[in-house]
Design an enzyme around this catalytic site. Structure first.
Site, PDB file in Angstrom:
ATOM      1  N   VAL A 521     107.347  24.948  28.957  1.00 59.10           N
ATOM      2  CA  VAL A 521     106.747  25.337  30.229  1.00 59.10           C
ATOM      3  C   VAL A 521     105.452  24.560  30.379  1.00 59.10           C
ATOM      4  O   VAL A 521     104.728  24.389  29.403  1.00 59.10           O
ATOM      5  CB  VAL A 521     106.409  26.851  30.260  1.00 59.10           C
ATOM      6  N   PHE A 524     103.861  22.013  35.679  1.00 56.63           N
ATOM      7  CA  PHE A 524     104.832  21.600  36.693  1.00 56.63           C
ATOM      8  C   PHE A 524     105.961  22.603  36.844  1.00 56.63           C
ATOM      9  O   PHE A 524     106.631  22.625  37.864  1.00 56.63           O
ATOM     10  CB  PHE A 524     105.446  20.262  36.254  1.00 56.63           C
ATOM     11  N   GLY A 525     106.234  23.407  35.853  1.00 55.37           N
ATOM     12  CA  GLY A 525     107.381  24.312  35.889  1.00 55.37           C
ATOM     13  C   GLY A 525     108.010  24.409  34.514  1.00 55.37           C
ATOM     14  O   GLY A 525     107.323  24.306  33.504  1.00 55.37           O
ATOM     15  N   LYS A 526     109.308  24.596  34.489  1.00 54.06           N
ATOM     16  CA  LYS A 526     109.965  24.870  33.204  1.00 54.06           C
ATOM     17  C   LYS A 526     110.966  23.789  32.814  1.00 54.06           C
ATOM     18  O   LYS A 526     111.517  23.110  33.666  1.00 54.06           O
ATOM     19  CB  LYS A 526     110.702  26.200  33.284  1.00 54.06           C
ATOM     20  N   ASP A 637      98.907   9.436  28.990  1.00 52.90           N
ATOM     21  CA  ASP A 637      98.899  10.800  28.461  1.00 52.90           C
ATOM     22  C   ASP A 637      99.568  10.814  27.095  1.00 52.90           C
ATOM     23  O   ASP A 637     100.484  11.592  26.849  1.00 52.90           O
ATOM     24  CB  ASP A 637      99.585  11.741  29.455  1.00 52.90           C
TER      25      ASP A 637
END
Ligand SMILES: *[C@@H]1O[C@H](CO)[C@@H](O)[C@H](O)[C@H]1NC(C)=O
Ligand SMILES: *[C@@H]1O[C@H](CO)[C@@H](O)[C@H](O)[C@H]1NC(C)=O
Ligand SMILES: *[C@@H]1O[C@H](CO)[C@@H](O)[C@H](O)[C@H]1NC(C)=O
Ligand SMILES: *[C@@H]1O[C@H](CO)[C@@H](O)[C@H](O)[C@H]1NC(C)=O
Ligand SMILES: *[C@@H]1O[C@H](CO)[C@@H](O)[C@H](O)[C@H]1NC(C)=O
Ligand SMILES: *[C@@H]1O[C@H](CO)[C@@H](O)[C@H](O)[C@H]1NC(C)=O
Ligand SMILES: *[C@@H]1O[C@H](CO)[C@@H](O)[C@H](O)[C@H]1NC(C)=O
Ligand SMILES: *[C@@H]1O[C@H](CO)[C@@H](O)[C@H](O)[C@H]1NC(C)=O
Ligand SMILES: *[C@@H]1O[C@H](CO)[C@@H](O)[C@H](O)[C@H]1NC(C)=O
Ligand SMILES: *[C@@H]1O[C@H](CO)[C@@H](O)[C@H](O)[C@H]1NC(C)=O
Ligand SMILES: *[C@@H]1O[C@H](CO)[C@@H](O)[C@H](O)[C@H]1NC(C)=O
Length: 837
Positions: A521, A524-526, A637
């Site tokens: 998670v 941005f979401g899952k 990143d």
């Protein structure tokens, strides 16, 4: 693959100052008598030998009225310039000016109007105490229960570099001014040393060196006023917060004074523990759907930078994930997924978080809001705040602002200010050399992403149709100042984008987004584990439509991944954009993140060799990004959660949501908003906001140390000098004693030579300046050498059969060959697949 976006900043460091210089001055103005108030001695400004020079002008005034406290029964009035000169003072000081207007002879303080300048920094201009009181800033504080008398304290934090502080008072022509007391208290140097998150959206670099600070607000949220005498040796006053709330009962007051300690020992002067004992949370936490914000609104002066400090202490829950919320500053998200328990490293730990925001010339308000985390379920979201401070930072040696209601045509308040430099500095030079250096480095991320932001704000509901990638391609091109943006869709249309899944297929693959299949998670979401088509496992990343930031990153990720194929890059199988969904399907990486194999889980620890092979794999992936693709791509990143391991522990780089195309040939860098993950971010990138491949090299160096030490890159629960892995490990590496801090699981099972070499590579990667860091190709080469050293050691020690070594290397070589193949295939396919414009 977790992505927490922090636009943030490292600030260093008040260099320690000679303690001998840190003394307080408490001056009772307009009198030859000294008095004691709250246990402190206030020396009259007419007392001899008070280490203070008062210029001859000024009238000692006094009142007999009993409504005034002893300190405010006397004042110095002036109708000409007046100077207070304090000598033998150096470092950072709270300077507090006390004003308490009373009538004296024929002088009417209601008509006062004057400027105050401290060592060349303008503090106020055309200051009128009653007028000022009626509408702004440091509010009146009623003295005792006696409301007919009031006083005003203006508080500043000033860097004093010259062994002397001159406070100059200038009345406006024909007017007068006054001052009741001057308080100068040394600032504990740790007060402003923490990392600061910049509120997302705008910004340019901000340099605090030599800047003055004015305290605008200081609140004890959810609790009673904390009187200055209750605040350690710093004598700050903490006001009650409720009058600043938009809806006062939107927050429930909670209190628990048991056993609170500072999250970091060095924080003890940041705020007294009293501040952390009370807090405000969303009311009716059990019952209501928590779909509102707790909001505080403050009047501030336009066109200044503000430092916002929020104080937190979780006093209810003894676990993470019980209270997750979002922080908004001026309607922009400053932090999301904020969990005080996690940030502070536990319960009952006093913690603070700093932000910087710019208040534009168009607004006079600053909003602080805490609200539900949309990604978390309603039950998990609740907000908490214990204290709040707002500081104004000087601009161009000015902290003053005047309202421009005089309609003389002066539109900006600051236009009236004249900057006065005090000519100090003869003699005393030897002391000046030792002067305290306050070097704050702030970076603001402004400008470059504005276009994206605009696009997004025109599109508040989130998703755009998948193939309308014009804005992305376009703005990337613009950011580089390149001319080739005539056809904004060209880049998408000509790249390979993988299989287009229907939503039904995705639902089938994930058992209708079964929560039990969630493997990750993030903001941005899952991410779900799913099985597509013939049962091939896949990682299915479903964006949360509320996450606008996610949208941009998704688009970037698709754009990047569709161009890239490499054995050490996680590949995208396809996507789904039906019904406003934005879903990406990747190859499934059975062994999850590299981080999960280092610490924080009960997976068996990796051997040194496995770690080296994983690092080499990741380095290959990055090397390919930097050099393999046409123009080079900067990942931005790099961290251990973005290095994934497949079933054979082959490492692959993932998460290209922040990636950028590298500089065009005629440029050496890309200017861009600072993004990435805290703890891994290249300090040079902060300073200059110029992105190069060497920023990835820096982050990779941090990864190398993480691999050795098996601890989080930032761990706020450790002593301050250990919090940041990069700093801490570099300290040990410089002493060539990395073995002291190596993951205990590795003890005895690694070759000392390989560790030594490995440490040297990591050290080089963390070089302060990018130009001194190696390229990924060089890093890769050296890591392979390290692996050889270790293999040789293993052979001689354990008699391990040497064929496994050559196998390992072959595996890596194979990757290269495969890359070339796949790349060739990718290019061919890209010609066939076209966007549905
Ligand atoms: C203080 O001033 C008052 C009146 O101005 C004077 O009477 C007194 O002697 C002074 N005291 C000292 C210690 O100078
Ligand atoms: C003035 O400074 C000296 C030396 O720093 C100190 O001993 C003395 O107490 C100071 N005087 C007052 C009134 O603070
Ligand atoms: C203000 O307080 C003082 C003592 O603190 C008291 O003597 C005086 O009467 C009060 N004045 C008013 C107006 O309440
Ligand atoms: C106050 O100090 C400044 C700088 O030290 C000087 O220029 C100015 O003349 C002084 N003013 C008075 C009234 O002494
Ligand atoms: C200043 O103004 C306030 C209200 O406007 C008034 O109550 C007060 O008496 C005035 N003070 C003086 C010293 O004139
Ligand atoms: C900050 O400002 C000071 C003086 O204004 C300057 O010497 C220093 O180099 C600046 N630092 C940065 C990072 O810009
Ligand atoms: C205060 O916190 C302690 C633990 O830190 C807990 O045992 C106690 O019940 C709490 N008190 C209240 C009133 O919540
Ligand atoms: C506070 O800490 C002390 C010692 O650490 C412990 O004995 C005591 O039980 C704690 N109190 C609460 C309320 O948690
Ligand atoms: C923030 O939003 C509120 C309404 O929710 C609005 O009144 C306020 O002006 C906004 N503040 C800023 C700085 O945009
Ligand atoms: C909370 O405030 C932010 C920023 O002003 C706003 O975007 C958001 O919609 C608000 N949330 C709720 C539930 O009102
Ligand atoms: C506190 O700060 C000082 C100097 O800044 C440092 O030497 C010391 O190690 C720090 N202590 C902790 C516990 O962080």
């Amino acid at each position: 693959m977790e992505k927490l976006l922090l636009s943030l900043v490292i600030i260093s460091v008040f260099v320690a100052t000679g303690e001998a210089q840190s003394k307080s001055f408490l001056i009772n103005c307009g009198t030859n008598s000294s008095i004691n108030v709250d246990g402190r001695r206030w020396v009259g400004d007419l007392v001899a030998d008070n280490n203070l020079t008062v210029s001859s002008s000024g009238i000692a005034a006094s009142t007999d009225s009993s409504i005034f406290g002893p300190l405010y029964k006397t004042a110095r009035f002036f109708t000409d310039g007046l100077n207070y000169t304090f000598e033998g003072i150096q470092g950072n000081y709270f300077v507090r000016l006390h004003f308490c207007p009373f009538s004296f002879e024929n002088y009417n303080v209601n008509e006062s109007s004057f400027d105050v300048v401290a060592n060349g920094l303008k503090l106020v201009t055309e200051f009128n105490v009653p007028g000022e009181i009626s509408h702004k800033n440091l509010r009146l504080q009623s003295s005792g229960s006696n409301s007919s008398s009031f006083f005003l304290i203006k508080e500043y934090i000033l860097p004093i570099n010259m062994d002397v502080l001159v406070i100059e008072f200038f009345p406006k022509k024909g007017s007068l001014g006054f001052i009741n007391a001057v308080e100068i208290v040394p600032v504990v140097n740790k007060l402003f040393t923490d990392p600061v998150s910049k509120v997302s959206g705008n910004g340019a670099s901000l340099n605090l060196s030599g800047r003055g600070i004015e305290t605008m607000y200081r609140l004890n949220v959810g609790g009673p006023e904390i009187k200055s005498r209750e605040d350690l040796d710093l004598w700050r006053t903490w006001e009650v917060d409720s009058s600043y709330m938009i809806t006062a009962d939107a927050g429930l007051e909670i209190r628990n004074s048991s056993n609170i300690t500072y999250a970091s020992m060095n924080d003890s002067s940041v705020a007294p523990l009293l501040v952390y004992e009370s807090a405000r949370t969303m009311s009716n936490t059990e019952v209501l759907e928590k779909r509102f914000n707790m909001s505080w609104k403050f009047e501030v002066d336009p066109d200044f930078d503000y430092w916002i400090r929020l104080h937190f202490c979780e006093v209810v829950y003894g676990m993470a994930n019980q209270r997750i919320f979002r922080i908004y500053i001026n309607n922009r998200t400053a932090s999301n997924n904020f969990d005080v328990f996690v940030q502070a490293g536990g319960m009952n730990r006093a913690y603070h978080q700093d932000y910087i925001d710019v208040v534009s010339s168009k607004t006079k308000t600053l909003w602080i809001q805490l609200g539900p985390e949309t990604a978390a379920g309603a039950s998990g979201t609740d907000a908490l705040l214990n204290g709040l401070e707002i500081f104004k930072l000087s601009r161009n040696a000015n902290l003053a602002y005047i309202e421009t209601y005089d309609s003389t045509g002066n539109s900006a308040g600051n236009s009236k200010t004249k900057i006065l430099w005090v000519g100090i500095g003869a003699g005393g030079a030897s002391v000046v050399i030792l002067a305290v250096l306050i070097s704050f480095i702030f970076c603001y991320c402004r400008g470059q992403r504005k276009k994206l932001t605009d696009t997004k704000s025109n599109n508040p509901s989130g998703w755009r149709p998948f193939f309308l990638h014009g804005s992305i391609t376009n703005s990337t091109a613009n950011a580089k100042g390149a001319a080739g943006s005539q056809n904004p869709y060209a880049s998408m249309a000509s790249t390979r984008v993988g299989k287009w899944f229907t939503l039904a297929e995705i639902r089938a693959a994930t058992n209708n987004f079964d929560e039990s299949l969630v493997i990750g998670v993030g903001g941005f979401g899952k991410v779900y584990k799913g099985a597509i088509e013939d049962g091939t496992p896949a990682a299915i990343k479903r964006a949360n439509p509320q996450s606008e930031q996610g949208l941009t990153e998704f688009e970037t990720e698709i754009e990047m991944l569709s161009k890239l194929r490499h054995r050490h890059l996680v590949s995208m199988i396809g996507f789904c954009d039906e019904q406003n969904e934005m879903i990406l399907v990747y190859e499934y990486m059975a062994n999850g993140t590299l981080r999960s194999h280092l610490f924080g889980s009960d997976l068996p620890p990796l051997t040194w060799k496995q770690r080296l092979v994983a690092c080499i794999g990741a380095a290959r992936g990055l090397h390919y990004l930097h050099t393999g693709a046409e123009r080079g791509i900067i990942h931005r990143d790099v961290k251990t959660t973005n290095i994934l391991l497949d079933e054979n522990f082959v490492a692959k780089m993932s998460d290209f949501g922040l990636s950028k195309n590298g500089p065009a040939l005629d440029h050496t860098h890309v200017s861009t908003a600072v993004k990435g993950s805290f703890g891994y971010l290249d300090p040079e990138y902060f300073r200059r906001q110029q992105l190069t491949e060497k920023s990835d090299v820096y982050s990779f160096g941090v990864v190398l140390f993480e691999v050795i030490c098996a601890r989080p890159v930032i761990n706020p629960s450790l002593p301050k000098d250990e919090v940041n892995l990069a700093e801490w490990a570099m300290g040990w590496q410089r002493q060539r004693s990395l073995e002291t801090i190596i993951d205990p699981h590795l003890k005895g099972n690694y070759s000392a030579d390989s560790l030594k070499k490995f440490g040297e590579i990591a050290e080089k990667c963390l070089a302060d300046e990018g130009k001194n860091r190696p390229t990924m190709g060089e890093v890769l080469w050296h890591l392979e050498y390290v692996l050889q050293l270790h293999q040789a050691w293993m052979c001689s020690n354990n008699g391990e059969n040497s064929s496994s070594f050559s196998q390992a290397l072959e595996g890596l070589e194979e990757g290269e060959a495969e890359r070339k193949n796949v790349q060739a295939r990718g290019i061919l396919e890209s010609d066939i697949i076209s966007g549905s414009q």
